[in-house]
Design a protein around this motif. Structure first.
Motif, PDB file in Angstrom:
ATOM      1  N   ASN A 167       0.851  -1.188   0.000  1.00  0.00           N
ATOM      2  CA  ASN A 167       0.000   0.000   0.000  1.00  0.00           C
ATOM      3  C   ASN A 167       0.888   1.239   0.000  1.00  0.00           C
ATOM      4  O   ASN A 167       1.162   1.842   1.042  1.00  0.00           O
ATOM      5  N   LEU A 168       1.360   1.592  -1.186  1.00  0.00           N
ATOM      6  CA  LEU A 168       2.263   2.724  -1.340  1.00  0.00           C
ATOM      7  C   LEU A 168       1.684   3.718  -2.337  1.00  0.00           C
ATOM      8  O   LEU A 168       1.118   3.323  -3.356  1.00  0.00           O
ATOM      9  N   ALA A 169       1.857   4.991  -2.043  1.00  0.00           N
ATOM     10  CA  ALA A 169       1.532   6.035  -3.003  1.00  0.00           C
ATOM     11  C   ALA A 169       2.784   6.343  -3.800  1.00  0.00           C
ATOM     12  O   ALA A 169       3.742   6.928  -3.276  1.00  0.00           O
ATOM     13  N   ILE A 170       2.819   5.899  -5.057  1.00  0.00           N
ATOM     14  CA  ILE A 170       3.995   6.112  -5.897  1.00  0.00           C
ATOM     15  C   ILE A 170       3.823   7.443  -6.607  1.00  0.00           C
ATOM     16  O   ILE A 170       2.913   7.624  -7.419  1.00  0.00           O
ATOM     17  N   ARG A 171       4.707   8.370  -6.291  1.00  0.00           N
ATOM     18  CA  ARG A 171       4.563   9.771  -6.678  1.00  0.00           C
ATOM     19  C   ARG A 171       5.696  10.176  -7.614  1.00  0.00           C
ATOM     20  O   ARG A 171       6.852  10.212  -7.219  1.00  0.00           O
ATOM     21  N   ALA A 172       5.377  10.472  -8.858  1.00  0.00           N
ATOM     22  CA  ALA A 172       6.391  10.908  -9.821  1.00  0.00           C
ATOM     23  C   ALA A 172       6.747  12.367  -9.561  1.00  0.00           C
ATOM     24  O   ALA A 172       5.869  13.217  -9.384  1.00  0.00           O
ATOM     25  N   VAL A 173       8.053  12.631  -9.505  1.00  0.00           N
ATOM     26  CA  VAL A 173       8.545  14.001  -9.310  1.00  0.00           C
ATOM     27  C   VAL A 173       9.567  14.299 -10.392  1.00  0.00           C
ATOM     28  O   VAL A 173      10.186  13.390 -10.963  1.00  0.00           O
ATOM     29  N   ASP A 174       9.756  15.578 -10.655  1.00  0.00           N
ATOM     30  CA  ASP A 174      10.741  15.981 -11.662  1.00  0.00           C
ATOM     31  C   ASP A 174      12.124  16.202 -11.069  1.00  0.00           C
ATOM     32  O   ASP A 174      13.120  16.212 -11.794  1.00  0.00           O
ATOM     33  N   SER A 175      12.189  16.415  -9.761  1.00  0.00           N
ATOM     34  CA  SER A 175      13.474  16.652  -9.110  1.00  0.00           C
ATOM     35  C   SER A 175      13.387  16.220  -7.655  1.00  0.00           C
ATOM     36  O   SER A 175      12.286  16.050  -7.099  1.00  0.00           O
ATOM     37  N   VAL A 176      14.531  16.053  -7.036  1.00  0.00           N
ATOM     38  CA  VAL A 176      14.578  15.651  -5.630  1.00  0.00           C
ATOM     39  C   VAL A 176      13.915  16.709  -4.751  1.00  0.00           C
ATOM     40  O   VAL A 176      13.268  16.388  -3.750  1.00  0.00           O
ATOM     41  N   SER A 177      14.047  17.944  -5.140  1.00  0.00           N
ATOM     42  CA  SER A 177      13.483  19.040  -4.325  1.00  0.00           C
ATOM     43  C   SER A 177      11.962  18.978  -4.242  1.00  0.00           C
ATOM     44  O   SER A 177      11.359  19.547  -3.323  1.00  0.00           O
ATOM     45  N   GLU A 178      11.310  18.274  -5.161  1.00  0.00           N
ATOM     46  CA  GLU A 178       9.852  18.151  -5.148  1.00  0.00           C
ATOM     47  C   GLU A 178       9.367  16.984  -4.290  1.00  0.00           C
ATOM     48  O   GLU A 178       8.163  16.830  -4.062  1.00  0.00           O
ATOM     49  N   ALA A 179      10.294  16.176  -3.804  1.00  0.00           N
ATOM     50  CA  ALA A 179       9.923  14.967  -3.075  1.00  0.00           C
ATOM     51  C   ALA A 179       9.276  15.295  -1.728  1.00  0.00           C
ATOM     52  O   ALA A 179       9.627  16.274  -1.066  1.00  0.00           O
ATOM     53  N   ILE A 180       8.328  14.444  -1.329  1.00  0.00           N
ATOM     54  CA  ILE A 180       7.702  14.519  -0.016  1.00  0.00           C
ATOM     55  C   ILE A 180       8.094  13.248   0.741  1.00  0.00           C
ATOM     56  O   ILE A 180       7.749  12.132   0.319  1.00  0.00           O
ATOM     57  N   PHE A 181       8.810  13.422   1.844  1.00  0.00           N
ATOM     58  CA  PHE A 181       9.329  12.263   2.567  1.00  0.00           C
ATOM     59  C   PHE A 181       8.430  11.935   3.752  1.00  0.00           C
ATOM     60  O   PHE A 181       8.729  12.253   4.900  1.00  0.00           O
ATOM     61  N   ASP A 182       7.319  11.296   3.461  1.00  0.00           N
ATOM     62  CA  ASP A 182       6.376  10.852   4.476  1.00  0.00           C
ATOM     63  C   ASP A 182       6.168   9.356   4.348  1.00  0.00           C
ATOM     64  O   ASP A 182       6.292   8.781   3.251  1.00  0.00           O
ATOM     65  N   LYS A 183       5.813   8.724   5.447  1.00  0.00           N
ATOM     66  CA  LYS A 183       5.555   7.289   5.441  1.00  0.00           C
ATOM     67  C   LYS A 183       4.430   6.967   4.465  1.00  0.00           C
ATOM     68  O   LYS A 183       3.399   7.641   4.425  1.00  0.00           O
ATOM     69  N   GLY A 184       4.653   5.922   3.651  1.00  0.00           N
ATOM     70  CA  GLY A 184       3.642   5.507   2.686  1.00  0.00           C
ATOM     71  C   GLY A 184       3.749   6.177   1.339  1.00  0.00           C
ATOM     72  O   GLY A 184       3.002   5.851   0.426  1.00  0.00           O
ATOM     73  N   ILE A 185       4.698   7.126   1.207  1.00  0.00           N
ATOM     74  CA  ILE A 185       4.896   7.818  -0.073  1.00  0.00           C
ATOM     75  C   ILE A 185       6.248   7.423  -0.652  1.00  0.00           C
ATOM     76  O   ILE A 185       7.274   7.488   0.033  1.00  0.00           O
TER      77      ILE A 185
END
Length: 330
Positions: free
Chosen positions: A53-71
């Protein structure tokens, strides 16, 4: 502001166990700032296979990443977009894609987007099929980062080994054992000790020949090349001994008498290490301008996409990447 070390994970050859072990290992590190580099659809399919149960989130750069559990954040390279690819076998498509994942990750790190790289397994055969001619990850990463003086080191259980020669035929090894090469690898072993936080490291150099040459009876590499390299390193202040008979030095290392063994060729170091730590070994590249680790196993096509690959080595690689420090004297 995010201050944790940014770690990139390349998913490796999509046809192998890379996506699976990367996902399984990722679940153990919710406290780390991890961004995947690869293909979002591949990870989504692998996550579905594993019932994650993971939310796979496409980002264009590391700076856009959200570091939360489950993401799970991923930079989708687009290497497989619109292509039909085959699982569980080496293919040109898989080889080219895995190479593109690596190139993208290195570019991000060299531009300051992350500090460490963990690479899931690739296939040398698939690279060759795809027209990407590298002998492996180590050589590719060195070229992409401009590193000309580097070494492969592996850790597992009680052993740490660093290699004087890597991916070459045994018949080539004796001619490659030179004073300069061995001295360089001893220096890399000393650097690796710093990266690992080992204070006052004890480095031992294995001989090439049986009994370390037996005073020249079984070969003169120890006398003419290896011993002079050890003497030169000792003059630089490095705590190093040898050349030691290869059939006894690993026993001493296993018993804690030695911190790192300098090995003359690939299997001299990897056979004892894999004997005691087959599913826990970690490969680290010394001499790159960034931290790089990987699991010490291959693509395992025979068990790929079945949900039964062990992620222990991958988890150890992530753990090590998060704790290693780069030398200040680079």
């Amino acid at each position: 502001m995010e201050t944790r070390k940014k770690i990139l994970i390349t998913i490796g050859d999509p046809a192998g166990i890379g996506p699976e072990v990367a996902l399984k290992a990722f679940l153990q590190f919710h406290d780390k700032a991890i961004v995947f580099v690869g293909d979002a659809d591949v990870l989504s399919e692998a996550a579905a296979l594993l019932k994650l149960n993971l939310a796979i989130r496409a980002v264009d750069s590391v700076s856009e990443a959200i570091f939360d559990k489950g993401i799970l954040n991923i930079i989708d390279v687009g290497a497989l977009r619109g292509l039909s690819w085959q699982k569980c076998v080496p293919t040109a498509i898989g080889g080219r894609a895995s190479a593109q994942f690596i190139r993208c990750a290195v570019e991000i790190i060299l531009n300051g987007g992350a500090e460490a790289l963990v690479t899931a397994p690739i296939s040398k055969e698939a690279l060759m099929l795809g027209g990407v001619y590298y002998l492996g990850h180590t050589e590719m990463l060195a070229e992409l980062s401009g590193a000309t003086d580097y070494a492969m080191m592996l850790t597992g259980g009680r052993l740490r080994v660093i290699l004087a020669t890597i991916h070459t035929a045994i018949r080539n090894v004796p001619d490659m054992i030179t004073l300069g090469r061995i001295l360089g690898v001893i220096r890399h072993a000393n650097t690796a000790a710093y990266m690992l936080g080992i204070i006052a490291p004890r480095i031992a150099v294995a001989g090439l020949n049986p009994h370390a040459g037996e005073a020249g009876m079984f070969g003169r590499e120890e006398i003419e090349e290896i011993a002079p390299a050890i003497e030169a390193a000792a003059l630089e202040g490095i705590s190093v001994t040898g050349p030691h008979p290869p059939d006894t030095i690993f026993h001493k290392a296993y018993n804690g008498e030695v911190d790192i063994v300098v090995c003359m060729y690939h299997d001299q170091g990897l056979i004892p290490l894999k004997m005691i730590a087959f599913d826990r070994g970690v490969n680290m590249t010394i001499g790159l301008p960034f931290i790089r680790t990987s699991p010490d196993h291959g693509t395992a096509y025979d068990i790929a996409w079945q949900g039964r690959a062990s992620a222990t080595s991958m988890a150890e690689a992530i753990k090590m990447a998060s704790t290693l420090r780069l030398p200040t004297w680079r």
